[in-house]
Design an enzyme around this catalytic site. Structure first.
Site, PDB file in Angstrom:
ATOM      1  N   LEU A  33      -1.890  -9.197  -0.162  1.00  0.00           N
ATOM      2  CA  LEU A  33      -2.921  -8.214   0.167  1.00  0.00           C
ATOM      3  C   LEU A  33      -4.020  -8.814   1.044  1.00  0.00           C
ATOM      4  O   LEU A  33      -4.430  -9.953   0.844  1.00  0.00           O
ATOM      5  CB  LEU A  33      -3.515  -7.650  -1.120  1.00  0.00           C
ATOM      6  CG  LEU A  33      -2.487  -7.010  -2.063  1.00  0.00           C
ATOM      7  CD1 LEU A  33      -3.173  -6.420  -3.287  1.00  0.00           C
ATOM      8  CD2 LEU A  33      -1.656  -5.945  -1.367  1.00  0.00           C
ATOM      9  N   HIS A  37      -5.188  -3.668   3.233  1.00  0.00           N
ATOM     10  CA  HIS A  37      -4.751  -3.047   1.969  1.00  0.00           C
ATOM     11  C   HIS A  37      -5.961  -2.633   1.128  1.00  0.00           C
ATOM     12  O   HIS A  37      -5.968  -1.570   0.511  1.00  0.00           O
ATOM     13  CB  HIS A  37      -3.925  -4.031   1.136  1.00  0.00           C
ATOM     14  CG  HIS A  37      -2.643  -4.459   1.776  1.00  0.00           C
ATOM     15  ND1 HIS A  37      -2.435  -5.732   2.228  1.00  0.00           N
ATOM     16  CD2 HIS A  37      -1.509  -3.780   2.020  1.00  0.00           C
ATOM     17  CE1 HIS A  37      -1.213  -5.827   2.719  1.00  0.00           C
ATOM     18  NE2 HIS A  37      -0.627  -4.660   2.614  1.00  0.00           N
ATOM     19  N   SER A 186      -2.776  -8.150   9.612  1.00  0.00           N
ATOM     20  CA  SER A 186      -1.396  -7.985   9.132  1.00  0.00           C
ATOM     21  C   SER A 186      -0.968  -9.260   8.410  1.00  0.00           C
ATOM     22  O   SER A 186      -1.397 -10.353   8.774  1.00  0.00           O
ATOM     23  CB  SER A 186      -0.480  -7.755  10.339  1.00  0.00           C
ATOM     24  OG  SER A 186       0.855  -8.057  10.020  1.00  0.00           O
ATOM     25  N   SER A 187      -0.099  -9.093   7.416  1.00  0.00           N
ATOM     26  CA  SER A 187       0.411 -10.279   6.698  1.00  0.00           C
ATOM     27  C   SER A 187       1.131 -11.221   7.651  1.00  0.00           C
ATOM     28  O   SER A 187       1.111 -12.437   7.473  1.00  0.00           O
ATOM     29  CB  SER A 187       1.387  -9.856   5.601  1.00  0.00           C
ATOM     30  OG  SER A 187       0.719  -9.041   4.685  1.00  0.00           O
TER      31      SER A 187
END
Ligand code: PAF
Length: 280
Positions: A33, A37, A186-187
């Site tokens: 997260l 998120h 973004s991850s």
């Protein structure tokens, strides 16, 4: 905050919540997260009484050769963050809880949307997304679900499936959260080296340049697309696509709202981004 791993436990808990006439929001995630998120959870908080966050790295949406095994998994950090936001329920199923022991024989697909742009570059990806999201909707039966607008095509796939399958779930989109230099959070930004991270905002800069041109009356979209692809290549990106298309259908633009959609590799990271724009 209740942490649940089984479908049965989620159904039992939410039956009580529903009886109390509380509005249930689902925020589906694959974990790891970040601020994006957390903004979705905060948005859900404004419009619901009970938030369910699912954390599940869904194998069926990864195409062969992609980063399923290496996708960042940071469960204990994720749980701490969700606890700090007073999330009521976290659903953390195993793969066998979701898919059973047998190969899956039912797939949810939104064929036209799933075949273009990210769907063409990652064949089968959106079938995996549509299938897991439908499963989560059936398990949680939320009143509403919140998805990030960064994954614009995914959002359209989900909006379509909800309408087509008559699911009584309101789909809410959360604005893209950006770093101060414009890069969408973004991850997968973790895959960027320090040098690539400096270059990464170029993707958003190209989108903004096209947006400004469209707002100023430019109508030769092919030219704008070509210019952006050329700028990205010069900066060291490998663009999958840079396209200006109809914001509702992703087909050729009419004079309705358009979306500037882009996906490009920078080293090991595949970055995606978009901006919706009303032509002059
Ligand atoms: O956007 C994501 O993180 C995933 O595609 C989703 C919606 C959680 C489905 O696995």
């Amino acid at each position: 905050m209740e942490q649940l791993a089984t479908i049965k436990a989620v159904r039992a808990r939410l039956a009580t919540v529903r009886k109390a006439e509380k509005k249930i929001a689902l925020v589906p995630t694959m974990g790891n997260l970040h601020a994006g998120h957390l903004a979705l959870v905060q948005q859900a908080r404004q419009i619901s009484d009970h938030i369910v966050v699912s954390i599940f790295v869904n194998p069926t949406q990864f195409v062969a050769g992609e980063d399923f095994e290496n996708y960042p998994r940071t469960l204990s950090d994720d749980l701490q963050l969700l606890d700090s936001l007073d999330v009521e329920t976290v659903f953390i199923p195993t793969t066998s809880e979701i898919y059973g022991q047998h190969p899956i024989t039912t797939i949810v697909t939104v064929p036209e949307l799933a075949a273009i742009y990210c769907g063409a570059c990652r064949p089968g990806h959106f079938n995996g997304v549509a299938t897991i999201v439908t499963k989560l909707f059936n398990i949680v039966q939320p009143d509403l679900a919140v998805f990030g607008a960064k994954d614009y095509q995914q959002l359209l796939v989900i909006r379509n499936l909800v309408v087509n399958l008559n699911l009584p779930i309101e789909i809410i989109s959360g604005a893209t959260v950006r770093a101060t230099d414009g890069l969408a959070i973004s991850s997968r930004n973790k895959y960027l080296t320090a040098t690539e991270r400096q270059l990464a905002p170029t993707l958003y800069e190209c989108i903004k340049r096209a947006e400004l041109a469209i707002k100023a009356g430019a109508s030769n979209y092919k030219k704008l697309e070509k210019e952006a692809v050329s700028t990205l290549k010069k900066a060291g990106f490998k663009p999958d696509y840079f396209s200006i298309c109809d914001a509702k259908t992703l087909k050729s633009p009419t004079n309705q709202e358009v979306v500037i959609l882009a996906a490009a590799w920078l080293g090991k990271a595949r970055l995606i981004d978009n901006v919706a724009v009303q032509p002059l």
